[in-house]
Design a protein around this motif. Structure first.
Motif, PDB file in Angstrom:
ATOM      1  N   GLN A 228       0.807  -1.212   0.000  1.00  0.00           N
ATOM      2  CA  GLN A 228       0.000   0.000   0.000  1.00  0.00           C
ATOM      3  C   GLN A 228       0.848   1.274   0.000  1.00  0.00           C
ATOM      4  O   GLN A 228       0.330   2.365  -0.258  1.00  0.00           O
ATOM      5  N   PRO A 231       0.953   3.348  -3.961  1.00  0.00           N
ATOM      6  CA  PRO A 231      -0.378   3.394  -4.577  1.00  0.00           C
ATOM      7  C   PRO A 231      -0.381   3.964  -5.993  1.00  0.00           C
ATOM      8  O   PRO A 231      -1.274   3.643  -6.780  1.00  0.00           O
ATOM      9  N   GLY A 278      -4.042  -1.550  -3.974  1.00  0.00           N
ATOM     10  CA  GLY A 278      -4.957  -0.541  -4.477  1.00  0.00           C
ATOM     11  C   GLY A 278      -4.558   0.013  -5.824  1.00  0.00           C
ATOM     12  O   GLY A 278      -3.562  -0.372  -6.433  1.00  0.00           O
ATOM     13  N   ASN A 279      -5.390   0.924  -6.330  1.00  0.00           N
ATOM     14  CA  ASN A 279      -5.197   1.607  -7.607  1.00  0.00           C
ATOM     15  C   ASN A 279      -5.241   0.618  -8.761  1.00  0.00           C
ATOM     16  O   ASN A 279      -6.273   0.010  -9.007  1.00  0.00           O
TER      17      ASN A 279
END
Length: 491
Positions: A228, A231, A278-279
């Motif tokens: 994380q 990102p 994420g992303n």
């Protein structure tokens, strides 16, 4: 000269494309926050392209474009091969793309209308022109698709580095994009051959000297920070860092068969971590999945994922394995025509069709067992099968398990055996009648049949094996010692 792979190395080579596809499909639902991530991630479909559950995205679609050329035995550094890859990219963009990265889309637009000889050079020049205009062509789009390249150069790291960079430069001119592909390809090459992740660090020696320290620092950061922490992973460096972090910071479990814990659970757990970055979730997980598949093999990938993963070109798990192994073989199948043959021949001349003693909805068979005659609508194969071996059974109900009937030849014996039994159980819960078979119906079939009995009834493995022995005695029953011990050790 192609390297000759043993059974475990073949397993790991076959895991490269499939591992990437599974990571891709696992990340699809969560790309750019399109769905709230509730652990663990699942192959739910949806996402930015309204994907079906288990459907992979452009990451694997573009890898297939490369693999279709690599699987012919072509040298991917040569102009003719790059022309064919470029033509596949153009065809894919026009006919099959469910999503295209901005940078790749811009390059495709610049070569619109160009075909035939010289397309690869034209595409590379278009990527260079885009770089001169924007100065920003180090996206993650070439790293996400680089898996097939490594399988063509397992014997030559320097040729691999040249090919990785050449294929990257078709759409991504920035040298950093090529660097990322070189590092990851060397990581996969060593993972296939040695079963380690050491190749990523060792790949620094294949980079230009002036950028080695910089990349070493980026790898240090990835090992020190959780996924994380990276990102903004549309950039090749942060995408690689997020993937590397998810792998290196996820512990390899200590095997505990009695409690269903396997070392290769590392693959699953690392992909969960990659999606959690994420992303650009599908891309980070596809990048991680290719290296994880190279390390843990097809036999380390959960069968529930293998069953449903699919995508452009009507490719399912068996097709991705076929492309991978044809690439490692220089475009040639083995002496019996696998992978790619329509049918595999049975080593015996008598079909087996016996009902499982605990469940008459499970048929124990061999390669001569006719699925329709036995009344089944789902098949779990414990051996190599042909592309049309069970062509009257829906493809989504056909699962192939990488399990070699030779002691010491399997990287993940217990996991593969347990997964096979649990897949039979899952199919039965769906209401299917299931054919469970291996080539001769001996050893692997009764071993998994016994494990299925322990899963369903709670009996111990020793008594379940004895029951299989009694049932199949007239068919020449036998289970090698390794499989017998595994069945008895599993909880």
């Amino acid at each position: 000269m192609r390297v000759r792979l043993n059974a475990m190395q073949g397993d790991r080579a076959a895991g490269v494309l499939l591992g990437a596809a599974c990571g891709d499909a696992l990340g699809v639902p969560y790309e750019f926050g399109s769905r709230t991530l509730e652990p663990p991630p699942r192959m739910l479909g949806g996402g930015l392209g309204d994907y079906a559950p288990g459907e992979y995205s452009d990451d694997t679609q573009m890898a297939v474009c490369i693999a279709e050329v690599a699987a012919t035995g072509a040298d991917l550094r040569e102009a003719a091969a790059l022309d064919r890859i470029a033509a596949n990219f153009v065809r894919w963009a026009a006919e099959g793309a469910t999503d295209i990265g901005i940078q790749t889309q811009q390059v495709m637009a610049l070569v619109r209308g160009h075909d035939g000889d010289g397309l690869g050079a034209a595409m590379r020049e278009a990527a260079e022109r885009l770089h001169r205009q924007t100065g920003r062509t180090a996206g993650n789009g070439s790293l996400m698709r680089t898996g097939p390249v490594v399988l063509a150069y397992l014997d030559d790291p320097h040729a691999l580095a040249e090919a990785a960079r050449a294929v990257s430069e078709l759409t991504h001119h920035d040298p950093l994009a090529g660097d990322g592909c070189v590092l990851w390809c060397e990581g996969m090459r060593r993972a296939v051959l040695d079963g380690t992740f050491d190749g990523v660090r060792d790949g620094l020696a294949l980079l230009p000297p002036q950028r080695r320290d910089q990349w070493a620092g980026w790898l240090d950061d990835a090992e020190a920070q959780p996924p994380q922490h990276f990102p903004n992973n549309g950039f090749v460096v942060t995408a690689l860092q997020a993937a590397w972090s998810s792998i290196t910071r996820t512990p390899v479990p200590a095997e505990d068969l009695a409690n269903g814990v396997f070392a290769c659970d590392h693959l699953r757990d690392s992909l969960y971590a990659a999606v959690g970055a994420g992303n650009d979730t599908d891309t980070v997980a596809a990048i991680a999945g290719a290296l994880l598949g190279a390390r843990w093999g097809v036999s380390g990938i959960p069968l529930a994922w293998q069953r449903i993963v699919h995508g452009w070109g009507d490719h399912r798990s068996a097709d991705l394995i076929r492309l991978a192994l044809l690439t490692t073989g220089g475009g040639r199948a083995d002496h019996v025509g696998w992978p790619g043959c329509d049918r595999m021949e049975s080593p015996i001349d008598r079909p087996l069709m016996a009902a499982h003693p605990d469940d008459d909805g499970v048929v124990l068979g061999n390669l001569l067992t006719d699925a329709i005659d036995s009344g089944v609508d789902a098949v779990v194969s414990l051996c190599r099968v042909g592309r049309r071996q069970f062509d009257r059974v829906p493809p989504e109900n056909q699962v192939q398990v990488w399990l070699v009937d030779q002691p010491g030849a399997n990287a993940n014996t217990a996991f593969a055996l347990d997964q096979a039994a649990r897949m039979v159980a899952a199919m039965r819960d769906e209401g299917h009648k299931v054919l469970l078979h291996c080539a001769a119906g001996q050893s692997r079939t009764p071993a998994v049949g016994a494990r299925y009995a322990t899963v369903r009834t709670g009996r111990d493995g020793t008594s379940a094996l004895a029951e299989m022995r009694k049932l199949l005695a007239e068919h020449g029953y036998g289970v090698n010692d390794e499989l017998s011990q595994v069945v008895q050790r599993l909880g």
